[in-house]
Write a protein that holds these residues in place. Sequence first.
Motif, mmCIF file in Angstrom:
data_model
loop_
_atom_site.group_PDB
_atom_site.id
_atom_site.type_symbol
_atom_site.label_atom_id
_atom_site.label_comp_id
_atom_site.label_asym_id
_atom_site.label_seq_id
_atom_site.Cartn_x
_atom_site.Cartn_y
_atom_site.Cartn_z
ATOM 1 N N GLU A 1 0.716 -1.048 -0.107
ATOM 2 C CA GLU A 1 0.059 -0.136 0.081
ATOM 3 C C GLU A 1 0.829 1.268 -0.087
ATOM 4 O O GLU A 1 0.547 2.271 -0.794
ATOM 5 C CB GLU A 1 -0.926 -0.084 1.159
ATOM 6 N N SER A 2 1.966 1.075 0.843
ATOM 7 C CA SER A 2 2.858 2.402 0.972
ATOM 8 C C SER A 2 3.416 2.606 -0.588
ATOM 9 O O SER A 2 3.434 3.954 -0.923
ATOM 10 C CB SER A 2 3.884 2.038 1.900
ATOM 11 N N LEU A 3 3.648 1.480 -1.105
ATOM 12 C CA LEU A 3 4.593 1.756 -2.372
ATOM 13 C C LEU A 3 3.414 2.428 -3.543
ATOM 14 O O LEU A 3 3.797 3.300 -4.442
ATOM 15 C CB LEU A 3 4.755 0.536 -3.184
ATOM 16 N N THR A 4 2.090 2.477 -3.342
ATOM 17 C CA THR A 4 1.530 3.030 -4.183
ATOM 18 C C THR A 4 0.927 4.311 -3.821
ATOM 19 O O THR A 4 0.369 5.194 -4.722
ATOM 20 C CB THR A 4 -0.039 2.164 -4.363
ATOM 21 N N ARG A 5 1.244 4.851 -2.638
ATOM 22 C CA ARG A 5 1.114 6.160 -2.359
ATOM 23 C C ARG A 5 2.048 7.210 -2.960
ATOM 24 O O ARG A 5 3.359 6.794 -2.913
ATOM 25 C CB ARG A 5 1.200 6.138 -0.604
ATOM 26 N N GLU A 6 1.650 8.198 -3.127
ATOM 27 C CA GLU A 6 2.745 9.449 -3.661
ATOM 28 C C GLU A 6 2.770 10.060 -2.490
ATOM 29 O O GLU A 6 1.762 10.671 -1.681
ATOM 30 C CB GLU A 6 2.000 10.232 -4.668
ATOM 31 N N ARG A 7 3.780 10.627 -2.262
ATOM 32 C CA ARG A 7 4.202 11.193 -1.131
ATOM 33 C C ARG A 7 4.724 12.702 -1.392
ATOM 34 O O ARG A 7 5.222 12.774 -1.894
ATOM 35 C CB ARG A 7 5.531 10.667 -0.101
ATOM 36 N N LYS A 8 4.075 13.646 -0.531
ATOM 37 C CA LYS A 8 4.324 15.021 -0.659
ATOM 38 C C LYS A 8 4.450 15.207 0.827
ATOM 39 O O LYS A 8 3.774 15.181 1.511
ATOM 40 C CB LYS A 8 3.097 15.744 -1.318
ATOM 41 N N GLY A 9 5.687 15.902 0.946
ATOM 42 C CA GLY A 9 5.876 16.382 2.240
ATOM 43 C C GLY A 9 6.114 15.086 3.293
ATOM 44 O O GLY A 9 6.264 14.157 2.793
ATOM 45 N N LEU A 10 5.809 15.382 4.554
ATOM 46 C CA LEU A 10 6.342 14.346 5.562
ATOM 47 C C LEU A 10 5.310 13.418 5.515
ATOM 48 O O LEU A 10 4.042 13.512 5.452
ATOM 49 C CB LEU A 10 6.195 15.154 6.992
ATOM 50 N N PRO A 11 5.526 11.939 5.605
ATOM 51 C CA PRO A 11 4.645 10.845 5.689
ATOM 52 C C PRO A 11 3.815 10.975 6.952
ATOM 53 O O PRO A 11 4.364 11.286 7.831
ATOM 54 C CB PRO A 11 5.553 9.846 5.313
ATOM 55 N N ASP A 12 2.692 10.652 6.590
ATOM 56 C CA ASP A 12 1.722 10.399 7.847
ATOM 57 C C ASP A 12 1.632 8.847 8.225
ATOM 58 O O ASP A 12 1.111 8.316 9.333
ATOM 59 C CB ASP A 12 0.480 11.145 8.023
ATOM 60 N N LYS A 13 2.054 7.982 7.520
ATOM 61 C CA LYS A 13 1.894 6.578 7.405
ATOM 62 C C LYS A 13 3.352 5.834 7.145
ATOM 63 O O LYS A 13 4.049 6.569 6.327
ATOM 64 C CB LYS A 13 0.895 6.002 6.190
ATOM 65 N N VAL A 14 3.491 4.644 7.726
ATOM 66 C CA VAL A 14 4.832 3.967 7.741
ATOM 67 C C VAL A 14 4.712 2.670 7.390
ATOM 68 O O VAL A 14 3.768 1.882 7.878
ATOM 69 C CB VAL A 14 5.563 4.235 9.090
ATOM 70 N N PRO A 15 5.451 2.309 6.419
ATOM 71 C CA PRO A 15 5.259 0.853 5.850
ATOM 72 C C PRO A 15 5.578 -0.075 6.888
ATOM 73 O O PRO A 15 6.712 0.144 7.777
ATOM 74 C CB PRO A 15 6.059 0.902 4.516
ATOM 75 N N SER A 16 5.006 -1.040 6.926
ATOM 76 C CA SER A 16 5.278 -2.282 7.916
ATOM 77 C C SER A 16 4.988 -3.497 7.359
ATOM 78 O O SER A 16 4.259 -3.800 6.382
ATOM 79 C CB SER A 16 4.428 -2.193 9.201
ATOM 80 N N VAL A 17 5.793 -4.684 8.023
ATOM 81 C CA VAL A 17 5.398 -6.022 7.578
ATOM 82 C C VAL A 17 4.992 -6.880 8.643
ATOM 83 O O VAL A 17 5.320 -6.540 9.773
ATOM 84 C CB VAL A 17 6.799 -6.628 6.852
ATOM 85 N N MET A 18 4.432 -7.878 8.400
ATOM 86 C CA MET A 18 3.942 -8.731 9.540
ATOM 87 C C MET A 18 4.902 -9.838 9.675
ATOM 88 O O MET A 18 5.428 -10.597 8.728
ATOM 89 C CB MET A 18 2.488 -9.468 9.313
ATOM 90 N N MET A 19 5.508 -10.156 10.721
ATOM 91 C CA MET A 19 6.444 -11.225 10.976
ATOM 92 C C MET A 19 6.106 -12.299 12.082
ATOM 93 O O MET A 19 5.128 -11.839 13.029
ATOM 94 C CB MET A 19 7.831 -10.867 11.157
ATOM 95 N N VAL A 20 6.695 -13.357 12.292
ATOM 96 C CA VAL A 20 6.438 -14.259 13.439
ATOM 97 C C VAL A 20 7.696 -14.501 14.204
ATOM 98 O O VAL A 20 8.730 -14.719 13.326
ATOM 99 C CB VAL A 20 5.767 -15.563 13.272
ATOM 100 N N ASP A 21 7.812 -14.548 15.261
ATOM 101 C CA ASP A 21 8.884 -15.070 16.335
ATOM 102 C C ASP A 21 8.865 -16.829 16.126
ATOM 103 O O ASP A 21 8.025 -17.222 15.615
ATOM 104 C CB ASP A 21 8.970 -14.285 17.604
ATOM 105 N N ALA A 22 9.935 -17.117 16.760
ATOM 106 C CA ALA A 22 10.183 -18.596 16.965
ATOM 107 C C ALA A 22 9.126 -19.249 17.619
ATOM 108 O O ALA A 22 8.915 -20.594 17.266
ATOM 109 C CB ALA A 22 11.595 -18.710 17.714
#
Lengths: 332, 738
Positions: free
Chosen positions: B541-562
Motif C-alpha cells: 500500500e505504501s508503494l502505491t502512495r505518492e508522498r508529498k511532504g512528511l509522511p503520516d503513514k509508515v510501511p510495515s510487515v507482519m512477521m512471526v517469532d520462533a
Amino acid sequence: MNMMSDTMSATACLLQMADEHFELEDYQSGVPRWCTGCGDNAILAAVQRLCRDEALRPEKTVFVSGIGCSSRFPHYMKTYGFHGIHGRALPVAEGVKMARPDLTVFVNTGDGDCTSIGAAHWIHAIRYNMNLTVFLHDNQIYGLTKKQASPTSPIGTRSNTTPRGSYLEALNPLTVTLGVQNVSFVAQAADWIPEVLFDIVKAAYHHKGLSFVRIIQRCPEWLPKALDPWMHDPNKVQLLHHDDGLQLSTGLSRVYKNQLEHDPMNIDRAREIASGHETIPVGILYRNPAVPCYEDLRYSDKLRTPDLTRAGLNAELDKYTVWPQEAKEKVA
Amino acid sequence: MEADTQAHVAFFLTGRRQSELLDAVDGLDLRPALFAGYRELSQLRYDYPVVLVAKPSDEHFVQSLSGLMDAALAAAARGSEAERIRKHAMRLEQEIRALVAAGASGSLSAIWDKAASRLAKGADKSMTDSLRRVRAAIKIDGELADCDAAMPARLLRHAWSEVQKQKAEAFRKDLDRLVLKLSDILKADFERSEAGRSAKHLKASVGSGYNDTFDFDAMSRLLAKSLPKDAFPEIRRKRIRELLAVLGAQQFYPSADATAKKGTAKPYTFFFDSCSDALAAFRERMPRLTELARAIAIAELEIDGQYSEAKHGALFEQFGANGLDPQDLAPFPDYLVCVNAGRLRADEHAQLMEILSSGLPIKVMLQIDDILEEASVGDGNLSSGTRSRQIANMAIGLNEVYVLQSASSNLFRFRERMLRGLTYGGPALFSVFTGASAEASGLPPYLMSAAAMESRAFPAFTYDPSAGTNWASRFYLEANSQVELDWPIQGFSYEDESHQRVSEDLAFTLVDFVASDHRYARHLARVPREKWNGSMIPVDESLTRERKGLPDKVPSVMMVDANNVLQKVIVDERLIREARRCREMWHSLQELGGVHNSHAEKLLARERKAWEERMQKEAEAHAAAPVSAAVASAERSTSATPVAASAPVEEEPQRSPDEAYIETPRCSTCNECTTINSKMFGYDGNKQAYIADINAGTYAQLVEAAESCQVSIIHPGKPRNPNEPGLEELLKRAEPFL
Ligand SMILES: Cc1ncc(C[n+]2csc(CCOP(=O)(O)OP(=O)(O)O)c2C)c(N)n1
Ligand code: SF4
Ligand code: SF4
Ligand SMILES: [Mg+2]
C-alpha cells in the motif's frame, strides 16, 4: 530448430549442388525390338519422360520385369534393370526394395506374366503394398510366344491355344486388384492416349505405396483390330477426373467428351466403375495414401555389417544341414 | 502527531531507531508471517528431494520423490488396505526427507532401505508389508538430490549427460554406417581388381567344400576377360582411405566398444568449471572438428555416388574457412560450463559474455547463492539481485541465447525447459538462485529460493529463440505466481488476543524476502505490540502512495517469532526504494511476457476510441435517415453478386486442310511413321512425332504414314510436287485424313 531453418548449412549447400539436369537420351538404351506400331513404345516414351522430368538418377532407379515382349522394357532403359523369370517380376522387385529402400523401383509385367503364371505374387504384392510402381502391359495375349490366349483375352479370342475362340469371360485386373486388402493405388491408361498415360504414370510414381497401373496396350502383330472399336469411337472411353485425380486439358476434353467426375478415395464407386463393360474407364480409380508400406513396417536401422550377414546366412543354411550322427549326439 | 508515530516516521526517513520506542530485530529470530507454516520442511510434501533417474527415458530424467510416491500408491495401494499402505508410505517419505535434509546421500534405493529399517524398528509387520509393496511399484532408481546449494548444478549436469549420451549414440550409429559403406566401396573395388579375381581369392570365397569341384584358374581367366572398362580412380581410393582414417581417429565421442583399441586417442571432455577453459578447448579442437565434419560431408557424397572432384574438390578445400553453421555443429557434443556468480571475476565475466554472443553450442550454468549482497558502490546502497540478473537480461538481448532464470525451488518444474535449453542449437544460459545464502537468515535454501521467486526478487522465466519469431512465443513468465499482479497476495489468518480468528490478505513483497536476512536488520525495527497503531500500513500500500511532504503513514510487515507470535516490523525508506526498483524490474518483465503491455494497451485505447466514434456516427446517421440507409445497403448486396468467370480456353493453331501436320500431343510413339521415313518424320523432346522435313520424302510416304498411324493423327495435306506419279489415287486415299 526454427532459428536456423531458413539458413542452409554448408553441407546442405554442397549436397544441393549435386542436383543434375537430365535429357530423355540419358534414359534411352538400345533400339527397342518391339514390332512397329506396338503399344509398348508409347509406354516407354511416357516412362522416359517421367524419369527426365523427375530427374531420377539412373543409378538409383531400377526396372524389374518378368518374361514377355513387355518384359524387355528394362533393356531399353539406361538405368539398373532386372529381366527376371516368367511371373516373378513382383517378388524380385520386393526383394530389391526391401534391401534398398532408397532406390526407385518400377515393375513391367505382361498380362500373361502378371495375371496368369504370376497371379499369386500379384495378389500378395498388392497386400504387402510396398512402394513400387507397377505397369501391367495388357495386350490381352501372349505376344512373345506368338499368340496364345491369356487370362485377359476377351471371350471368343482366336489364338493358337484357342483356335475356335476362347471359352471364358476375361479376367478383370482392375476389379481383382481393388478386391485385395491394403490396395492403395489403381489406375487404368490406354497407350493411344499419351497425354493421360503420362499423367497417370506420374501420379503412380508420386504415390507412396504399390501403384498398380493397367495399361491397355495394342498388339498390332497378333490382335491388330482388337481395340479398334474403342480407338475409333472416343465416346467408348470414359475419362475419370477429379480435383484429387486427373485434370483434363481442353484439347483432351474436345476429343473425349465422355467424362466422369470420380473421387479416388471412394473405393466402392471405383469397383463399380471398374466392373463396367461397354466403355473403358481411363484415369485414377483409387488412391489411398494412408495405407502403410511393408518396408516401413519392417524397417530396421540395424546396420547390415558383414558379421550380421554372415550370421544370418549361417543360421539359414544350418536349417538344411544334415548333421552326421556323431555330431548330433555331441550337440545333445 | 503522537510521539510513537513521530518515532516511526523518523525511522522511516533516516533509519535511526529510538531504542525506547522501537526494538532492533537482530536476534529476535523473526521470519515473514506467511512462512509460519513452513517451519519444519521435512513434515511437508513438496518437489524435493528429487531422484536423478539413472537410464531415463526422454524427459523423465528427474522425478520428485513425492511424485514417485503418489504414482506408486496409485498402483499399489488398493482395496481395503489402501489407507494403511498410504499412511505407511507417507511416514517413509517423511523419513527419507529428514535423512536427506540431515545430509544423507546416495541412491533412492539405499536411502529407502535406511529409512525403512529405521521405521521398522518397533513397528508391526504391516509396516514392512506396506513398504515392500510400494517399493515394488517404483521401477526406477537414481541418486537423491535435496534442494541444496549443489543441486542445480547436479541436476543440470545430469540432464546434460543424458542429452550427450543420446547424441553420442546417434553420432556413433551414423559413423558406423559411413565406415561400413565406405569400406563396402573399397571392398567392391577389390573384388573387381585383378587380385580379387585371382584363382586364390576365388577359391577362398567359394569355401573348402568345393575345392575340387571348380577349376579356379579357368574361372579366374574367364572373369579377367570381363574386367570393367572404367578403372576405379586411384584418387578416389586414396580419398576414401583418408576419410576412413579421419572417421576412425575422432575424439569427440568415446568409441562404441568399451575396450578401445590401443593407440586411439582419449575422447575429449566437455564439462568445465571456467568459461575461459571451455572457450580455449573449443578453439583448440576447432580444426579437428572441421576436419571431421568435412569428412562426414564428403563421405555422405561418396556413399551416394555423388562426389565429383571437379564440382566439390575446391569447395571442400575451403570447408569451414568461415566457421561452421549451427547445423553442422549440431551432431557434436555441447559444452557445459558451471560457474558461481559469487566468484566470477571480471575476466571470467568477459569470457562468459563472449560465449553467450558466440552462437556456439556452449551451455553455461550461472549459480547464484546470494542476491542480497550490498552493491559494490558501498554506502549502504542496496542491490538485491541486480548484478546476476543483469547477465540474464543481457543474454536475452543477444537474441539467440536460450535463457532460463529460476530459483532452485522451481527448477524441478522447469525440468522440461532445462532439456529444451540443452537441446537448443546455440548457447544457453541457466541462471539459478540456490538460496544457499540462507544461513544469514536461518531459512533452508528451498524456502529462501522460493521466497526470492515469490517476492519478485528473482522471478523465473525462459527465453527460447527456437520457439518462434516473436516475444509471445519465445518468452515465458507464467511460472511466477499471480503474474498479473505487482506482488502475489496470500490469505493469512491468525488468532488475536481474544482468541478470535482474523483473516487478511497479505502481499508478499521484496521486504518480506529480505526481512529475515540479518544483513538488512538495520533497515527494520520491531514495534512493540502496545505501540501498534493505524499509521502502520502494509508495504504494497505504501508503494502505491505518492508522498508529498512528511509522511503520516509508515510501511510495515507482519512477521512471526520462533514461537509463532505475530510481530509488526516497520521499514526504512531505503528498503522501500529498493522494493520500488524491484517492482519496476518486474513490470518490464511483465511487459516482455505480454502482461500489461504498454503498446497493446495504447493500441487498445486508440481502437476503442475509434470504435466509439464510429458507433456514435452510425447512431446519428441512423436516427437521421433510417429508411434510405437500409435500401442503400440492400442495393449494395445485390450488385455484389459475382460475375461468373469464363475459363481461359487453350488456343489451338488454325490449320488449313492443305497443310501437312501431325497432332503431336496425341502421338503414341509407335514408330510407324518414323520407320517409313525417318528424315521426314522425327520425334520431339517428349518422343512424339512431328513433320521434321516435309521435303525429305514423297506425298506417297505421307499418305502411307497417315494410313498406318495407329491413332490417325497424321494429316497429309495437299501434295507439294504436282509431278509426283499416281497423285490422283493418292489424293483419294488422303481424303479421310485431311
Ligand atoms: C516358366 C515359364 N513358362 C512359360 C514360358 C513361356 N512364355 C514366355 S513369354 C510367355 C507369355 C508372355 O505373355 P505376356 O506376359 O502377356 O507378355 P507379352 O509378350 O504379351 O508382352 C510365356 C508363356 C516361360 N518363358 N517361362
Ligand atoms: S508381338 Fe505384339 S506385343 Fe509383342 S512387340 Fe509385337 S506388337 Fe508388341
Ligand atoms: S504413326 Fe502416328 S502414333 Fe505412330 S509415331 Fe507416327 S504419329 Fe506417332
Ligand atoms: Mg501380353
